[in-house]
Motif scaffolding. Sequence first.
Motif, PDB file in Angstrom:
ATOM      1  N   ALA A 215       3.812  31.520  -5.236  1.00 50.05           N
ATOM      2  CA  ALA A 215       3.312  32.366  -6.343  1.00 50.05           C
ATOM      3  C   ALA A 215       2.309  33.675  -5.606  1.00 50.05           C
ATOM      4  CB  ALA A 215       2.372  31.801  -7.027  1.00 50.05           C
ATOM      5  N   THR A 216       1.669  33.262  -4.287  1.00 49.49           N
ATOM      6  CA  THR A 216       0.637  34.124  -3.625  1.00 49.49           C
ATOM      7  C   THR A 216       1.507  34.713  -2.602  1.00 49.49           C
ATOM      8  OG1 THR A 216      -0.329  32.393  -2.539  1.00 49.49           O
ATOM      9  CG2 THR A 216      -1.257  32.908  -4.311  1.00 49.49           C
ATOM     10  N   GLN A 217       2.167  34.105  -1.783  1.00 48.62           N
ATOM     11  CA  GLN A 217       2.929  34.746  -0.598  1.00 48.62           C
ATOM     12  C   GLN A 217       4.089  35.367  -0.895  1.00 48.62           C
ATOM     13  OE1 GLN A 217       3.031  31.485   2.291  1.00 48.62           O
ATOM     14  NE2 GLN A 217       0.596  31.265   2.330  1.00 48.62           N
TER      15      GLN A 217
ATOM     16  N   TYR B 264      10.978  36.237  11.091  1.00 48.50           N
ATOM     17  CA  TYR B 264      11.702  35.312  10.332  1.00 48.50           C
ATOM     18  C   TYR B 264      11.251  33.928  11.097  1.00 48.50           C
ATOM     19  CZ  TYR B 264      14.545  37.919   7.322  1.00 48.50           C
ATOM     20  OH  TYR B 264      15.295  38.766   6.510  1.00 48.50           O
ATOM     21  N   VAL B 265      10.508  33.224  10.780  1.00 57.45           N
ATOM     22  CA  VAL B 265      10.138  31.767  11.423  1.00 57.45           C
ATOM     23  C   VAL B 265      10.830  30.528  11.237  1.00 57.45           C
ATOM     24  CG1 VAL B 265       8.143  30.700  12.019  1.00 57.45           C
ATOM     25  CG2 VAL B 265       7.900  32.965  11.481  1.00 57.45           C
ATOM     26  N   THR B 266      11.206  29.869  12.156  1.00 51.12           N
ATOM     27  CA  THR B 266      11.890  28.467  12.051  1.00 51.12           C
ATOM     28  C   THR B 266      10.687  27.483  12.494  1.00 51.12           C
ATOM     29  OG1 THR B 266      14.005  29.307  12.751  1.00 51.12           O
ATOM     30  CG2 THR B 266      13.544  26.971  12.867  1.00 51.12           C
TER      31      THR B 266
ATOM     32  N   TYR C 221       0.770  32.764  17.796  1.00 46.33           N
ATOM     33  CA  TYR C 221       1.591  33.093  16.907  1.00 46.33           C
ATOM     34  C   TYR C 221       1.102  34.413  15.989  1.00 46.33           C
ATOM     35  CZ  TYR C 221       4.570  29.177  18.860  1.00 46.33           C
ATOM     36  OH  TYR C 221       5.213  28.429  19.566  1.00 46.33           O
ATOM     37  N   LYS C 222      -0.152  33.988  15.736  1.00 54.42           N
ATOM     38  CA  LYS C 222      -0.809  35.101  15.121  1.00 54.42           C
ATOM     39  C   LYS C 222      -0.777  36.638  15.791  1.00 54.42           C
ATOM     40  CE  LYS C 222      -4.150  32.824  12.075  1.00 54.42           C
ATOM     41  NZ  LYS C 222      -3.708  33.346  10.688  1.00 54.42           N
ATOM     42  N   ASN C 223      -0.819  36.575  16.746  1.00 58.51           N
ATOM     43  CA  ASN C 223      -0.705  37.676  17.823  1.00 58.51           C
ATOM     44  C   ASN C 223       0.711  38.221  17.810  1.00 58.51           C
ATOM     45  OD1 ASN C 223      -3.468  37.671  18.246  1.00 58.51           O
ATOM     46  ND2 ASN C 223      -3.180  36.790  20.172  1.00 58.51           N
ATOM     47  N   LEU C 224       1.627  37.399  17.880  1.00 64.41           N
ATOM     48  CA  LEU C 224       2.944  37.783  17.880  1.00 64.41           C
ATOM     49  C   LEU C 224       3.398  38.358  16.620  1.00 64.41           C
ATOM     50  CD1 LEU C 224       6.021  37.794  18.917  1.00 64.41           C
ATOM     51  CD2 LEU C 224       6.096  35.395  18.717  1.00 64.41           C
ATOM     52  N   ILE C 225       3.076  37.505  15.445  1.00 65.40           N
ATOM     53  CA  ILE C 225       3.442  38.011  14.323  1.00 65.40           C
ATOM     54  C   ILE C 225       2.818  39.300  14.035  1.00 65.40           C
ATOM     55  CG2 ILE C 225       3.022  37.633  11.710  1.00 65.40           C
ATOM     56  CD1 ILE C 225       3.367  34.611  12.634  1.00 65.40           C
ATOM     57  N   ALA C 226       1.511  39.489  14.410  1.00 66.93           N
ATOM     58  CA  ALA C 226       1.002  40.772  14.250  1.00 66.93           C
ATOM     59  C   ALA C 226       1.642  41.985  15.013  1.00 66.93           C
ATOM     60  CB  ALA C 226      -0.652  40.678  14.617  1.00 66.93           C
TER      61      ALA C 226
ATOM     62  N   LEU D 139      -1.432  29.036   7.538  1.00 67.79           N
ATOM     63  CA  LEU D 139      -1.899  29.788   8.653  1.00 67.79           C
ATOM     64  C   LEU D 139      -1.224  31.079   8.814  1.00 67.79           C
ATOM     65  CD1 LEU D 139      -2.040  27.065  11.633  1.00 67.79           C
ATOM     66  CD2 LEU D 139      -3.966  28.267  10.452  1.00 67.79           C
ATOM     67  N   PHE D 140       0.222  30.996   8.646  1.00 73.74           N
ATOM     68  CA  PHE D 140       0.900  32.325   8.871  1.00 73.74           C
ATOM     69  C   PHE D 140       1.734  32.757   7.535  1.00 73.74           C
ATOM     70  CE2 PHE D 140       1.134  29.338  12.563  1.00 73.74           C
ATOM     71  CZ  PHE D 140       0.562  29.917  13.434  1.00 73.74           C
ATOM     72  N   GLY D 141       1.352  32.350   6.535  1.00 69.47           N
ATOM     73  CA  GLY D 141       2.442  32.608   5.243  1.00 69.47           C
ATOM     74  C   GLY D 141       2.087  33.850   4.521  1.00 69.47           C
ATOM     75  N   ASP D 142       0.778  34.559   4.870  1.00 70.20           N
ATOM     76  CA  ASP D 142       0.388  35.566   4.265  1.00 70.20           C
ATOM     77  C   ASP D 142       1.282  36.832   4.855  1.00 70.20           C
ATOM     78  OD1 ASP D 142      -1.250  34.677   2.436  1.00 70.20           O
ATOM     79  OD2 ASP D 142      -3.001  35.108   3.781  1.00 70.20           O
ATOM     80  N   ASP D 143       1.802  36.500   6.067  1.00 71.52           N
ATOM     81  CA  ASP D 143       2.711  37.541   6.830  1.00 71.52           C
ATOM     82  C   ASP D 143       4.157  37.294   7.163  1.00 71.52           C
ATOM     83  OD1 ASP D 143       0.267  39.583   7.406  1.00 71.52           O
ATOM     84  OD2 ASP D 143      -0.333  38.108   8.652  1.00 71.52           O
ATOM     85  N   VAL D 144       4.531  36.190   6.921  1.00 71.00           N
ATOM     86  CA  VAL D 144       5.580  35.552   6.994  1.00 71.00           C
ATOM     87  C   VAL D 144       6.248  35.304   5.637  1.00 71.00           C
ATOM     88  CG1 VAL D 144       7.304  33.584   7.995  1.00 71.00           C
ATOM     89  CG2 VAL D 144       5.378  34.404   9.264  1.00 71.00           C
TER      90      VAL D 144
END
Length: 497
Positions: free
Chosen positions: A239-241, A140-142, A125-130, A177-182
């Motif tokens: 607040a951060t993401q 847009y993640v479910t 999932y990190k690779n897909l998001i990147a 895990l993914f919130g910085d990019d989602v």
Amino acid sequence: MKFNQLLIVFVVQVFLRTTYGEPINKKFPENFLFGTATASYQVEGAWITDGKGENIWDHFTHIHSDLIANGDNGDIACDSYNKYQEDVAMLKDLGVNFYRFSLSWSRILPSGFTNQVNQPGVDYYKNLIAALKENGIEPYVTLYHWDLPEPLQELGGWPNPDLADYFAEYARLAFTLFGDDVKNWMTFNEAKQTCQLGYGYGVYAPGVASDGIGDYLCAHTVLRAHAKAYHIYDEEFRATQNGRVSMVVDTDWFEPDSDSEEDIEAAERRIQFNFGWYANAIYHPDGNYPQVMIDRIADRSQQEGFPRSRLPEFTPEEVEYIKGTYDFFALNTYTTSLVKWSDDYPIGTPSWDADGSVTVYQDSSWNSSASGWLKVVPWGTRKLLNWIDQTYDHPEIVITENGYSDHGELDDQDRINYYSKYLSNILQAILEDGVNVTGYTAWSLMDNFEWLSGYTEKFGLYQVDFTDPNRTRTIKSSAKFYKNVIATKCLVDTCEE
């Protein structure tokens, strides 16, 4: 709503029941976003690869292959686990603003619990998001699209109230895990299908037939689980993401068969039992289940000899905790049904349909698709958007699924007709009715596994050859049409500026 209010809504909207007509020659607003979607079990395959655990659809399709068209399953599906880069290239060519996909809970947490994290699943999932971000496509993640880890089903599945906590822990891990990019999260997709078909009728995984009891218990847990995940995001990550969280609720539009008081009330009751069941607790200013559900199920439960209502009760604290747990209204909608008044079903075996007690059908003259339930009724979507706008205090609406099934034709003119007419009605709702719709998601990016229908019904903008080990993708005419709509924000050759 009281009858007078219902009648006003009906009269105001009656003009919308029109012929299909030509798409309007106006542009979508500049900030309107277009995307497309898939779901993990339907496209990923790799069902037991790299440490992934078994989920309820793996289990169901392997144990009950006789219930799936041609004995199909999602073991390989579109092989997107191995071909995600090709999928991203297709998305890039389409020019979409976003791609909606779901995480496989079992791929990240094979047991369902956070004590064992499967790193290859996380890396996928990190690779897909990147890859999406590198190509200017927002993910847009479910978190949950019907594929519960089988070990959690063995604890009772969604009717078990403890699953709200297990889901909340999974959600926290995903945000970490993914919130910085989602920046756009959906907790659940179409929970009514999970609960009604999975724990009510028992025709979908996990196949538990407990109509009128298990489905209500399932929904109660899901709504609590959603709220827990929302509050976790709100308190620990927002607040951060700086992201958004919602829950996808699905419905048909339900059109009264006539302008009689009985049919108007029946149509309102149906949409409350079908849609308000999930939407009211989250999106309605008052929260809680629709009052018509609370009253009718309590009354019928008493007549059936139950010591309390079969519909679980939220405490006042829970009503407040769940109410308002959204940042946008996420809506899946495909078609329309007609509703007639029916006398109450006789008291007997409990069921969701008996609790609602209306007659629902579709007009045989409406254009059909490859799916028996999906008729082409563009005006119904405009009416639904107006109803949501009026009922839920004018929310921002993102249409998170809408699409058409055929048998896989490359020159799919019927799909183009569907998209153009539905998008035209959505645009009219925006420009003429003042409904705040900000995004549209075409279901689906490519042909995929369609649950009990296997691979016999095709919704994709891209064809997938399921007889080819390479799962070759081929662009369809509808993808070219949609690509042009996205580029021009226009449904016809020339739009008025």
